[in-house]
Write a protein that holds these residues in place. Structure first.
Motif, mmCIF file in Angstrom:
data_model
loop_
_atom_site.group_PDB
_atom_site.id
_atom_site.type_symbol
_atom_site.label_atom_id
_atom_site.label_comp_id
_atom_site.label_asym_id
_atom_site.label_seq_id
_atom_site.Cartn_x
_atom_site.Cartn_y
_atom_site.Cartn_z
ATOM 1 N N GLU A 118 -1.510 -22.795 14.600
ATOM 2 C CA GLU A 118 -2.251 -23.968 14.141
ATOM 3 C C GLU A 118 -3.726 -23.704 13.869
ATOM 4 N N THR A 119 -4.349 -22.824 14.634
ATOM 5 C CA THR A 119 -5.778 -22.581 14.477
ATOM 6 C C THR A 119 -6.066 -21.327 13.656
ATOM 7 N N LEU A 120 -5.296 -20.272 13.891
ATOM 8 C CA LEU A 120 -5.537 -19.022 13.172
ATOM 9 C C LEU A 120 -4.691 -18.906 11.907
ATOM 10 N N GLY A 121 -3.740 -19.815 11.721
ATOM 11 C CA GLY A 121 -2.908 -19.801 10.522
ATOM 12 C C GLY A 121 -1.893 -18.674 10.463
ATOM 13 N N LEU A 122 -1.471 -18.185 11.618
ATOM 14 C CA LEU A 122 -0.524 -17.072 11.654
ATOM 15 C C LEU A 122 0.912 -17.579 11.534
ATOM 16 N N THR A 123 1.757 -16.776 10.914
ATOM 17 C CA THR A 123 3.164 -17.137 10.774
ATOM 18 C C THR A 123 4.078 -16.236 11.606
ATOM 19 N N ARG A 124 3.562 -15.051 11.969
ATOM 20 C CA ARG A 124 4.330 -14.105 12.782
ATOM 21 C C ARG A 124 3.395 -13.486 13.827
ATOM 22 N N MET A 125 3.979 -13.155 14.963
ATOM 23 C CA MET A 125 3.207 -12.523 16.031
ATOM 24 C C MET A 125 3.924 -11.256 16.455
ATOM 25 N N GLU A 126 3.139 -10.200 16.652
ATOM 26 C CA GLU A 126 3.708 -8.972 17.189
ATOM 27 C C GLU A 126 2.987 -8.600 18.467
ATOM 28 N N MET A 127 3.647 -7.777 19.237
ATOM 29 C CA MET A 127 3.073 -7.250 20.474
ATOM 30 C C MET A 127 3.676 -5.882 20.711
ATOM 31 N N SER A 128 3.055 -5.137 21.604
ATOM 32 C CA SER A 128 3.615 -3.847 21.984
ATOM 33 C C SER A 128 3.743 -3.801 23.499
ATOM 34 N N VAL A 129 4.889 -3.281 23.951
ATOM 35 C CA VAL A 129 5.203 -3.220 25.378
ATOM 36 C C VAL A 129 5.671 -1.803 25.692
ATOM 37 N N ILE A 130 5.206 -1.261 26.808
ATOM 38 C CA ILE A 130 5.657 0.075 27.223
ATOM 39 C C ILE A 130 7.179 0.058 27.338
ATOM 40 N N TRP A 131 7.821 1.016 26.720
ATOM 41 C CA TRP A 131 9.286 1.025 26.606
ATOM 42 C C TRP A 131 10.012 0.933 27.937
ATOM 43 N N MET A 132 9.408 1.425 29.000
ATOM 44 C CA MET A 132 10.070 1.421 30.307
ATOM 45 C C MET A 132 10.056 0.049 30.981
ATOM 46 N N GLN A 133 9.292 -0.883 30.466
ATOM 47 C CA GLN A 133 9.209 -2.205 31.078
ATOM 48 C C GLN A 133 10.332 -3.103 30.531
ATOM 49 N N THR A 134 11.545 -2.724 30.829
ATOM 50 C CA THR A 134 12.713 -3.409 30.285
ATOM 51 C C THR A 134 12.799 -4.871 30.733
ATOM 52 N N GLU A 135 12.386 -5.163 31.958
ATOM 53 C CA GLU A 135 12.415 -6.545 32.443
ATOM 54 C C GLU A 135 11.428 -7.413 31.655
ATOM 55 N N LEU A 136 10.270 -6.856 31.349
ATOM 56 C CA LEU A 136 9.268 -7.580 30.565
ATOM 57 C C LEU A 136 9.748 -7.773 29.121
ATOM 58 N N ILE A 137 10.329 -6.748 28.532
ATOM 59 C CA ILE A 137 10.882 -6.862 27.180
ATOM 60 C C ILE A 137 11.967 -7.945 27.155
ATOM 61 N N ALA A 138 12.805 -7.983 28.174
ATOM 62 C CA ALA A 138 13.847 -9.018 28.254
ATOM 63 C C ALA A 138 13.222 -10.412 28.354
ATOM 64 N N TRP A 139 12.122 -10.544 29.098
ATOM 65 C CA TRP A 139 11.424 -11.831 29.233
ATOM 66 C C TRP A 139 10.938 -12.301 27.868
ATOM 67 N N TYR A 140 10.320 -11.406 27.102
ATOM 68 C CA TYR A 140 9.848 -11.772 25.760
ATOM 69 C C TYR A 140 11.016 -12.074 24.825
ATOM 70 N N THR A 141 12.090 -11.359 24.958
ATOM 71 C CA THR A 141 13.271 -11.601 24.126
ATOM 72 C C THR A 141 13.816 -13.004 24.374
ATOM 73 N N ARG A 142 13.824 -13.429 25.623
ATOM 74 C CA ARG A 142 14.278 -14.792 25.938
ATOM 75 C C ARG A 142 13.348 -15.846 25.343
ATOM 76 N N ARG A 143 12.143 -15.469 24.974
ATOM 77 C CA ARG A 143 11.174 -16.381 24.368
ATOM 78 C C ARG A 143 11.092 -16.226 22.852
ATOM 79 N N GLY A 144 12.096 -15.586 22.272
ATOM 80 C CA GLY A 144 12.193 -15.533 20.821
ATOM 81 C C GLY A 144 11.673 -14.281 20.144
ATOM 82 N N TYR A 145 11.179 -13.330 20.901
ATOM 83 C CA TYR A 145 10.703 -12.078 20.311
ATOM 84 C C TYR A 145 11.876 -11.136 20.105
ATOM 85 N N THR A 146 11.807 -10.350 19.055
ATOM 86 C CA THR A 146 12.862 -9.372 18.789
ATOM 87 C C THR A 146 12.251 -7.986 18.680
ATOM 88 N N ARG A 147 13.039 -7.016 19.067
ATOM 89 C CA ARG A 147 12.618 -5.618 18.922
ATOM 90 C C ARG A 147 12.672 -5.259 17.442
#
Length: 190
Positions: A118-147
């Motif tokens: 709404e403020t920055l006008g972005l349509t997509r968001m990316e992030m980077s996560v250390i590959w070994m943090q599988t629990e964190l990647i799963a948390w983001y996946t449950r919130r709509g992020y995809t690898r």
């Protein structure tokens, strides 16, 4: 116990001395072990220094968002950076380890996504996560992020006040992305 209702605002240079301990406690050291997102077994590093944090706060194409509890105590933060073509970067996400696993991270992430859209006008968001943090990647996946399948090198050469550096030599980042147009709007004063 009901979740804390966060208040949100933009960081200023005056917040640096409060932000640094929060960020460092969430990612490494003894206190980070109270939460579940620690990198303490992967990297011995202060994550960011004053000048690096100041650069993120004052950049014209980004913001650092703060989340405080009702008493005004800082409990969460993140960086949003506007890239090209409607793409944004979400990083430096830190939640006080004493408050992790209670819904604050989800609440903060929803607000950050709404602000980005709404403020920055972005349509997509990316992030980077250390590959070994599988629990964190799963948390983001449950919130709509995809690898995305993209891997980015780990910045071994950019340690900040490293005590021992990386504890592994096989670290890299996995890139995750989310379509923000399918997101939820959260209204709050920033």
């Amino acid at each position: 116990m009901s979740p804390i209702k966060l208040q949100f605002r933009l960081a200023t240079p005056a917040d640096i001395n409060t932000l640094l301990p929060l960020i460092r406690s969430a990612f490494g050291g003894k206190q980070s072990r109270n939460g579940w997102t620690t990198e303490a077994d992967l990297v011995a590093n202060d994550r960011i220094d004053e000048s690096g944090l100041l650069a993120k706060i004052v950049t014209p194409n980004g913001v650092v968002l703060l989340g405080t509890d009702p008493s005004g105590t800082l409990v969460a933060c993140c960086e949003l950076l506007k890239l090209d073509g409607g793409l944004g970067y979400f990083g430096l996400f830190a939640v006080d380890p004493r408050h992790q696993n209670g819904g604050l991270g989800k609440q903060f992430l929803l607000f950050a996504e709404s602000y980005a859209r709404e403020t920055l006008g972005l349509t997509r968001m990316e992030m980077s996560v250390i590959w070994m943090q599988t629990e964190l990647i799963a948390w983001y996946t449950r919130r709509g992020y995809t690898r995305t399948g993209e891997k980015r090198p780990f910045p071994y050469e950019h340690f900040v006040n490293a005590k021992a550096g990386a504890m592994r030599d096989d670290l890299y980042f996995e890139v995750l992305e989310k379509d923000l147009l399918a997101g939820t709007t959260i209204t709050a004063a920033a």
